[in-house]
Design a protein around this motif. Structure first.
Motif, short mmCIF file in Angstrom:
data_model
loop_
_atom_site.label_atom_id
_atom_site.label_comp_id
_atom_site.label_asym_id
_atom_site.label_seq_id
_atom_site.Cartn_x
_atom_site.Cartn_y
_atom_site.Cartn_z
N GLU A 1 -31.56 -24.14 20.24
CA GLU A 1 -31.91 -23.52 22.04
C GLU A 1 -30.95 -24.86 22.66
O GLU A 1 -30.39 -24.11 23.92
N GLU A 2 -31.43 -26.04 22.71
CA GLU A 2 -30.39 -27.11 23.34
C GLU A 2 -28.84 -27.23 23.38
O GLU A 2 -28.75 -27.23 23.97
N TYR A 3 -28.29 -26.29 22.21
CA TYR A 3 -27.06 -26.24 22.17
C TYR A 3 -26.72 -24.91 22.88
O TYR A 3 -26.17 -25.15 23.98
N PHE A 4 -27.08 -24.29 22.96
CA PHE A 4 -27.34 -23.10 24.15
C PHE A 4 -26.91 -23.22 24.92
O PHE A 4 -26.84 -23.04 26.11
N VAL A 5 -28.56 -24.01 25.42
CA VAL A 5 -28.62 -24.44 27.17
C VAL A 5 -27.30 -25.48 27.85
O VAL A 5 -26.81 -24.78 28.18
N LYS A 6 -26.88 -26.43 26.96
CA LYS A 6 -25.59 -27.28 26.72
C LYS A 6 -24.38 -26.60 27.02
O LYS A 6 -23.95 -26.89 28.21
N GLU A 7 -24.41 -25.08 26.39
CA GLU A 7 -23.18 -23.85 26.79
C GLU A 7 -23.03 -23.71 28.16
O GLU A 7 -22.27 -23.56 28.54
N PHE B 1 -24.65 -25.58 12.26
CA PHE B 1 -23.51 -24.88 11.97
C PHE B 1 -23.14 -23.46 13.51
O PHE B 1 -24.25 -22.98 13.77
N VAL B 2 -22.50 -23.22 13.33
CA VAL B 2 -22.37 -22.23 15.15
C VAL B 2 -21.11 -20.81 14.53
O VAL B 2 -20.07 -21.29 13.71
N PRO B 3 -21.63 -20.10 13.82
CA PRO B 3 -20.86 -18.69 13.25
C PRO B 3 -19.53 -18.35 13.73
O PRO B 3 -19.37 -18.88 15.39
N THR C 1 -28.11 -4.29 3.71
CA THR C 1 -28.02 -5.74 3.14
C THR C 1 -26.86 -6.10 4.03
O THR C 1 -26.19 -7.33 3.99
N GLN C 2 -25.99 -5.33 4.92
CA GLN C 2 -25.14 -7.08 6.14
C GLN C 2 -26.30 -7.53 6.51
O GLN C 2 -27.71 -7.64 6.82
N LYS C 3 -25.35 -8.89 6.68
CA LYS C 3 -26.11 -10.21 6.99
C LYS C 3 -25.00 -10.51 8.68
O LYS C 3 -24.25 -9.73 8.31
N GLY C 4 -25.89 -11.38 8.73
CA GLY C 4 -25.33 -12.43 9.92
C GLY C 4 -26.15 -12.83 11.03
O GLY C 4 -27.95 -11.82 11.30
N LEU C 5 -26.01 -13.61 11.86
CA LEU C 5 -26.63 -13.92 12.22
C LEU C 5 -26.13 -13.59 14.45
O LEU C 5 -27.30 -13.61 14.99
N LEU C 6 -25.44 -13.64 14.40
CA LEU C 6 -24.63 -12.69 15.78
C LEU C 6 -24.10 -11.35 15.62
O LEU C 6 -23.18 -11.37 14.46
N TRP C 7 -25.15 -10.42 16.27
CA TRP C 7 -24.56 -9.17 16.10
C TRP C 7 -24.70 -8.50 17.67
O TRP C 7 -24.75 -9.40 19.02
N GLU C 8 -24.04 -8.02 17.85
CA GLU C 8 -22.94 -7.10 18.87
C GLU C 8 -24.44 -6.14 19.53
O GLU C 8 -24.29 -4.70 18.09
N LEU D 1 -31.40 -19.99 3.31
CA LEU D 1 -31.05 -18.69 3.85
C LEU D 1 -30.44 -18.47 5.30
O LEU D 1 -29.65 -17.24 5.03
N TYR D 2 -30.70 -19.20 5.71
CA TYR D 2 -30.42 -19.03 6.85
C TYR D 2 -28.73 -19.61 7.26
O TYR D 2 -27.81 -18.51 7.65
N ILE D 3 -28.24 -20.92 6.38
CA ILE D 3 -26.51 -21.18 6.20
C ILE D 3 -25.86 -19.88 5.01
O ILE D 3 -25.36 -19.77 5.96
N LYS D 4 -27.06 -18.87 4.99
CA LYS D 4 -26.46 -17.34 3.86
C LYS D 4 -26.23 -16.68 5.17
O LYS D 4 -25.70 -15.08 4.80
N GLN D 5 -26.35 -16.14 6.15
CA GLN D 5 -26.99 -15.69 7.65
C GLN D 5 -27.64 -14.04 6.82
O GLN D 5 -27.50 -13.47 7.03
#
Length: 287
Positions: free
Chosen positions: A150-156, A55-57, A23-30, A209-213
């Protein structure tokens, strides 16, 4: 526009070891453990989103700086990318849309495309159905200029002077779509027309759902409601996930790596998170 056009192709697309993990949520995982000397990270993107919802978590920028290299689904800073994509979007036999659709469907889709996109289908010559799908579905976002993670990550990556690599090639992605018979591809175009209102509703639900991660719920939804792409769940999601695992493993053993792939690839029994866990890695949500 370059990135927003490319990332759709892409588009374009459960049980864990414990109930808490399920049930754990999140867009960023280690990603850690299994002998890794340093952690790596995987982030779930959504290929098109309106600027007011982008948004960027928390913690994402920090992990981008820590990572030594960045992987997207495809290498989007390849200077040849747009040229390759345009070439792959054209029919090898030179057939135009009117040549592969019956007269009634062609008229219906042409009118829909003109009304909703503001372009005439004849502008694109011998383009594959996928090109019309990508353009039409970009309009379902409800904003004139959707943003791309994807564009955001390319710029970063450029800011951090880090290399951007791809888990697969644009040729790989287009080959998946080309596996579908032309009759099925035409049916996807008509599905977009017939379910246009439903498609917009589905997209909005996906964004919520994406915003809720909630990557698990998002994966389920994408699998069940692939408007315009039904019948391709295994090819677009499951098989590609499997193909990415050896690439991910090879790189995380060498360098701390940041991966950014469509969030629909993360969840589920055949998702990237579960596949990595099965390989012995520890996956921790950084929500």
């Amino acid at each position: 526009m370059k990135y927003k056009f490319i990332v759709f192709i892409a588009l374009l697309l459960q049980l864990s070891q414990t109930y808490a993990q399920q049930t754990q949520k999140g867009l960023l995982w280690e990603i850690s453990g299994n002998g890794l000397s340093q952690p790596s990270y995987v982030f779930g993107t959504i290929h098109m989103i309106c600027p007011d919802k982008f948004f960027v978590p928390k913690g994402t920028e920090e992990k981008l700086k820590v990572a030594q290299q960045i992987f997207l689904e495809i290498d989007m800073d390849d200077p040849q990318m747009m040229m390759k994509t345009q070439k792959l979007m054209m029919s090898s036999d030179g057939k135009k849309l009117k040549d592969i659709m019956n007269e009634v469907d062609y008229k219906v889709f042409s009118e829909y495309f003109k009304k909703n996109v503001g372009m005439d289908v004849t502008m694109f010559g011998p383009a594959k159905p996928m090109l019309y799908m990508s353009i039409a579905m970009m309009k379902s976002t409800g904003c004139p200029m959707p943003k791309s993670y994807e564009e955001y990550f390319v710029k970063e990556a450029k800011t951090e002077k880090k290399e951007v690599l791809g888990l697969e090639t644009i040729e790989d992605q287009m080959a998946v779509m080309d596996k579908a018979p032309i009759e099925q591809q035409v049916s996807w175009l008509m599905e977009i027309v017939n379910e246009s209102e439903k498609g917009n509703e589905t997209y909005n639900q996906m964004i919520d759902l994406y915003i809720k991660q909630d990557v698990e719920a998002l994966t389920k939804m994408i699998s069940k409601k692939m408007v315009g792409m039904k019948g391709m769940e295994e090819e677009l999601l499951d098989k590609r996930n499997q193909n990415w695992i050896p690439v991910i493993e090879q790189n995380i053993k060498q360098k701390s790596t940041f991966f950014a792939v469509g969030a629909g690839h993360l969840g589920g029994e055949k998702g990237v998170l579960k596949l990595l866990k099965q390989k012995g890695y520890t996956l921790k949500s950084l929500e």
